[in-house]
Design a protein around this motif. Sequence first.
Motif, mmCIF file in Angstrom:
data_model
loop_
_atom_site.group_PDB
_atom_site.id
_atom_site.type_symbol
_atom_site.label_atom_id
_atom_site.label_comp_id
_atom_site.label_asym_id
_atom_site.label_seq_id
_atom_site.Cartn_x
_atom_site.Cartn_y
_atom_site.Cartn_z
ATOM 1 N N SER A 52 0.838 -1.193 0.000
ATOM 2 C CA SER A 52 0.000 0.000 0.000
ATOM 3 C C SER A 52 0.883 1.256 0.000
ATOM 4 C CB SER A 52 -0.890 -0.062 1.244
ATOM 5 O OG SER A 52 -1.670 1.075 1.314
ATOM 6 N N ASN A 53 1.941 1.239 0.795
ATOM 7 C CA ASN A 53 2.882 2.364 0.807
ATOM 8 C C ASN A 53 3.575 2.526 -0.535
ATOM 9 O OD1 ASN A 53 2.643 3.533 3.332
ATOM 10 N ND2 ASN A 53 3.826 1.899 4.291
ATOM 11 N N THR A 54 3.955 1.403 -1.118
ATOM 12 C CA THR A 54 4.618 1.448 -2.420
ATOM 13 C C THR A 54 3.699 2.101 -3.453
ATOM 14 O OG1 THR A 54 5.750 -0.595 -1.876
ATOM 15 C CG2 THR A 54 5.737 0.009 -4.202
ATOM 16 N N VAL A 55 2.429 1.672 -3.452
ATOM 17 C CA VAL A 55 1.482 2.202 -4.440
ATOM 18 C C VAL A 55 1.309 3.708 -4.242
ATOM 19 C CG1 VAL A 55 -0.925 2.115 -5.240
ATOM 20 C CG2 VAL A 55 0.298 -0.006 -4.736
ATOM 21 N N ARG A 56 1.186 4.109 -2.975
ATOM 22 C CA ARG A 56 1.037 5.535 -2.707
ATOM 23 C C ARG A 56 2.277 6.302 -3.163
ATOM 24 N NH1 ARG A 56 -3.384 4.886 -1.624
ATOM 25 N NH2 ARG A 56 -2.859 2.736 -1.343
ATOM 26 N N GLY A 57 3.432 5.679 -2.978
ATOM 27 C CA GLY A 57 4.675 6.308 -3.430
ATOM 28 C C GLY A 57 4.666 6.514 -4.951
ATOM 29 N N ILE A 58 4.135 5.542 -5.664
ATOM 30 C CA ILE A 58 4.087 5.659 -7.136
ATOM 31 C C ILE A 58 3.095 6.764 -7.537
ATOM 32 C CG2 ILE A 58 3.607 4.435 -9.304
ATOM 33 C CD1 ILE A 58 4.229 1.827 -7.781
ATOM 34 N N TYR A 59 1.971 6.836 -6.830
ATOM 35 C CA TYR A 59 0.992 7.886 -7.136
ATOM 36 C C TYR A 59 1.612 9.270 -6.897
ATOM 37 C CZ TYR A 59 -2.785 4.405 -7.299
ATOM 38 O OH TYR A 59 -3.581 3.353 -7.636
ATOM 39 N N MET B 241 3.868 10.174 -9.646
ATOM 40 C CA MET B 241 3.157 10.642 -10.844
ATOM 41 C C MET B 241 2.714 12.096 -10.673
ATOM 42 S SD MET B 241 3.385 8.148 -12.861
ATOM 43 C CE MET B 241 2.454 8.727 -14.264
ATOM 44 N N GLN B 242 2.252 12.416 -9.469
ATOM 45 C CA GLN B 242 1.825 13.802 -9.219
ATOM 46 C C GLN B 242 3.010 14.747 -9.305
ATOM 47 O OE1 GLN B 242 -0.325 13.718 -5.460
ATOM 48 N NE2 GLN B 242 -1.213 11.781 -6.112
ATOM 49 N N ARG B 243 4.145 14.287 -8.772
ATOM 50 C CA ARG B 243 5.317 15.148 -8.765
ATOM 51 C C ARG B 243 5.807 15.404 -10.200
ATOM 52 N NH1 ARG B 243 9.042 12.430 -5.571
ATOM 53 N NH2 ARG B 243 8.628 13.550 -3.650
ATOM 54 N N LEU B 244 5.708 14.379 -11.039
ATOM 55 C CA LEU B 244 6.148 14.537 -12.437
ATOM 56 C C LEU B 244 5.412 15.694 -13.105
ATOM 57 C CD1 LEU B 244 6.396 10.873 -13.786
ATOM 58 C CD2 LEU B 244 8.282 12.418 -13.252
ATOM 59 N N LYS B 245 4.140 15.811 -12.788
ATOM 60 C CA LYS B 245 3.306 16.858 -13.387
ATOM 61 C C LYS B 245 3.759 18.251 -12.933
ATOM 62 C CE LYS B 245 -0.325 17.629 -15.971
ATOM 63 N NZ LYS B 245 -1.703 17.278 -15.695
ATOM 64 N N GLU B 246 4.334 18.296 -11.736
ATOM 65 C CA GLU B 246 4.700 19.588 -11.149
ATOM 66 C C GLU B 246 6.045 20.116 -11.648
ATOM 67 O OE1 GLU B 246 2.716 21.301 -9.207
ATOM 68 O OE2 GLU B 246 1.286 19.686 -9.549
ATOM 69 N N ILE B 247 6.847 19.227 -12.238
ATOM 70 C CA ILE B 247 8.212 19.632 -12.588
ATOM 71 C C ILE B 247 8.211 20.617 -13.749
ATOM 72 C CG2 ILE B 247 10.375 18.738 -13.612
ATOM 73 C CD1 ILE B 247 9.986 16.414 -11.560
ATOM 74 N N LYS B 248 8.818 21.766 -13.510
ATOM 75 C CA LYS B 248 8.732 22.839 -14.510
ATOM 76 C C LYS B 248 10.104 23.184 -15.099
ATOM 77 C CE LYS B 248 4.315 24.210 -13.813
ATOM 78 N NZ LYS B 248 3.862 23.077 -13.046
ATOM 79 N N GLY B 249 11.173 22.860 -14.351
ATOM 80 C CA GLY B 249 12.522 23.334 -14.719
ATOM 81 C C GLY B 249 13.013 22.799 -16.049
ATOM 82 N N ALA C 172 10.540 14.880 -17.385
ATOM 83 C CA ALA C 172 9.415 14.417 -16.569
ATOM 84 C C ALA C 172 8.275 13.928 -17.460
ATOM 85 C CB ALA C 172 8.939 15.539 -15.659
ATOM 86 N N LYS C 173 8.066 14.636 -18.563
ATOM 87 C CA LYS C 173 7.003 14.238 -19.506
ATOM 88 C C LYS C 173 7.311 12.866 -20.091
ATOM 89 C CE LYS C 173 4.081 17.541 -21.609
ATOM 90 N NZ LYS C 173 4.243 18.927 -21.919
ATOM 91 N N LEU C 174 8.579 12.687 -20.434
ATOM 92 C CA LEU C 174 8.996 11.405 -21.007
ATOM 93 C C LEU C 174 8.783 10.272 -20.001
ATOM 94 C CD1 LEU C 174 10.460 9.881 -23.312
ATOM 95 C CD2 LEU C 174 12.603 10.383 -22.127
ATOM 96 N N VAL C 175 9.185 10.507 -18.762
ATOM 97 C CA VAL C 175 9.026 9.483 -17.724
ATOM 98 C C VAL C 175 7.540 9.171 -17.544
ATOM 99 C CG1 VAL C 175 9.347 8.927 -15.289
ATOM 100 C CG2 VAL C 175 11.131 10.160 -16.512
ATOM 101 N N ALA C 176 6.726 10.219 -17.512
ATOM 102 C CA ALA C 176 5.287 10.014 -17.310
ATOM 103 C C ALA C 176 4.717 9.154 -18.446
ATOM 104 C CB ALA C 176 4.572 11.353 -17.250
ATOM 105 N N LYS C 177 5.166 9.438 -19.668
ATOM 106 C CA LYS C 177 4.664 8.682 -20.824
ATOM 107 C C LYS C 177 5.003 7.186 -20.672
ATOM 108 C CE LYS C 177 5.188 8.756 -25.730
ATOM 109 N NZ LYS C 177 6.422 8.819 -26.457
ATOM 110 N N VAL C 178 6.235 6.938 -20.243
ATOM 111 C CA VAL C 178 6.667 5.543 -20.090
ATOM 112 C C VAL C 178 5.947 4.890 -18.910
ATOM 113 C CG1 VAL C 178 8.664 4.090 -19.543
ATOM 114 C CG2 VAL C 178 8.881 5.922 -21.216
ATOM 115 N N MET C 179 5.746 5.638 -17.838
ATOM 116 C CA MET C 179 5.013 5.089 -16.689
ATOM 117 C C MET C 179 3.587 4.705 -17.106
ATOM 118 S SD MET C 179 6.891 4.875 -13.923
ATOM 119 C CE MET C 179 5.783 4.840 -12.512
ATOM 120 N N LEU C 180 2.978 5.533 -17.934
ATOM 121 C CA LEU C 180 1.611 5.228 -18.376
ATOM 122 C C LEU C 180 1.609 4.012 -19.309
ATOM 123 C CD1 LEU C 180 0.066 8.803 -18.848
ATOM 124 C CD2 LEU C 180 -0.033 7.279 -16.859
#
Length: 482
Positions: A330-337, A340-348, A405-413
């Motif tokens: 359950s902790n692992t799953v929350r960590g993955i979620y 994913m949220q953090r990936l969306k926030e990355i702007k640099g 971050a976008k690339l990672v998100a795409k691969v995660m999805l």
Amino acid sequence: MLTLYNTLAHKKQKFNPISGKQVNMYSCGPTVYSVAHIGNFRAYLAQDILKRALLHEGYIIKHVMNITDVGHLVGDANLGEDKIKLAAEKEHKTARDVANFYTKIFLKDMKLFCIIEPERMPKATDHIPEMLALIQSLDDKQYLYTAETGIYFDTSRLKDYGKLSKMTFAKLSRYLKAGVRVERASGLKNITDFAVWRFRKRESESDMIWDSQWGQGFPGWHIECSAMSLKYLGNTFDIHCGGIDHIPIHHTNEIAQSEAVTGQQFVNYWFHNNFLTVDGMKMAKSLRNIYSLGDLMEKGFKPADVRYMLISGHYRKKLNFTIEALENVSNTVRGIYLFMQRLKEIKGKGDGTREFAKKVSAAQKGFFRAINNDLNVPAALSYMHLLVSEANKRSYVGSLGAKDAKLVAKVMLDFDSILGLGLEEHYLNAQKKIPPEAMRLIDEREAARRSKEFKHADSIRAELKEKFGITIEDTKDGVKWH
Ligand code: AMP
Ligand code: ZN
């Protein structure tokens, strides 16, 4: 190219469907006499991973999963009473009401587990004419005889009976004798013979009884699956699924009847999952060691936690269930979620795009190589975690750019098209899930911890708790949060 262990071939084989990109697949569905437990769902989730892997490879799937609402006796062979009739007596309901009630719960749990819905879910009781036609055909070919309790299939008529389990006749006999708990059907020519039609026992018995030219009664469990799979998928189809408990009896007998009728090979690939265990024993209603998804949700777990746990072991190995293991998951799953949220926030801008892209691509290749190698989910997950920790590491030191971050998100999805954890929702709704300020603090605390500024890290932890109700824990497996 997908490689699968085929029980019939007793080895791994390249998967080649009968016609082009079309895959016809059958699963022995639930016996709806009680709430399906998570052991049962281990089977349906293994099959879901198989489907998702096939879809990822571009196949078109026709999946049939039956609902067994009559004929499954307490013992899988010729023993005891019909499970649904027994439940009906206990609950003072009709068998039909019992079956409808538990079917609804099953379908709800399938949805909660994000299991892709089969194209068809036929009920056994809607296919009595098809079963009677099969029995007729077996009778015409003289495979059947009458015994005290019903019409039986003479297994000695088939040279290759038992080819699926590869048990010798003596071993199969021993196996069946060991399973005799309730009663032994009398008048059988061979211990391996099984009923295709069972006679009505008592005049008073009226629920789930049909007329037939062999007398009033109800169908045997095995004939149901033969009738429904042959009807919807043809004489020979690609994949047939179920738990390993079905190899020596149920699936062996499905093969016997179907091949006796059609004269053709019934199924090309037999896909079997191993058991979910508790303290080393199979999770089973009769052993009173079961948990349903509902039980675990009452304890505060999410369906995705249970899904992750059930798919995280290789489907051909036993998997032991404990609440502690589920808590970790359950902790692992929350960590993955959160990731994913953090990936969306990355702007640099970041600075590692090209070199990093290579790593991402290696993780992606590794993940799908593992999946295509007999659905090795544990190996695939380790590629995913490698990617998560590499991206996290970079984000903490500010070297993960928005493009990365976008690339990672795409691969995660892409990974999630197999895993089915609902990552997209957490990515797309990032802002709604966790406020950016909290996200910034989580990152800041992680950076402080890494540079051993523990006092600062602790004060951020307190701030997160106070302002956002977020609890941060450092465990040996990394940072967890609730
Ligand atoms: P049943 O409703 O008994 O026919 O079971 C439904 C499916 O769950 C079948 O494919 C069984 O082989 C499978 N199954 C039952 N118990 C377990 C278990 N403890 N672990 C994994 N699969 C199981
Ligand atoms: Zn079946």
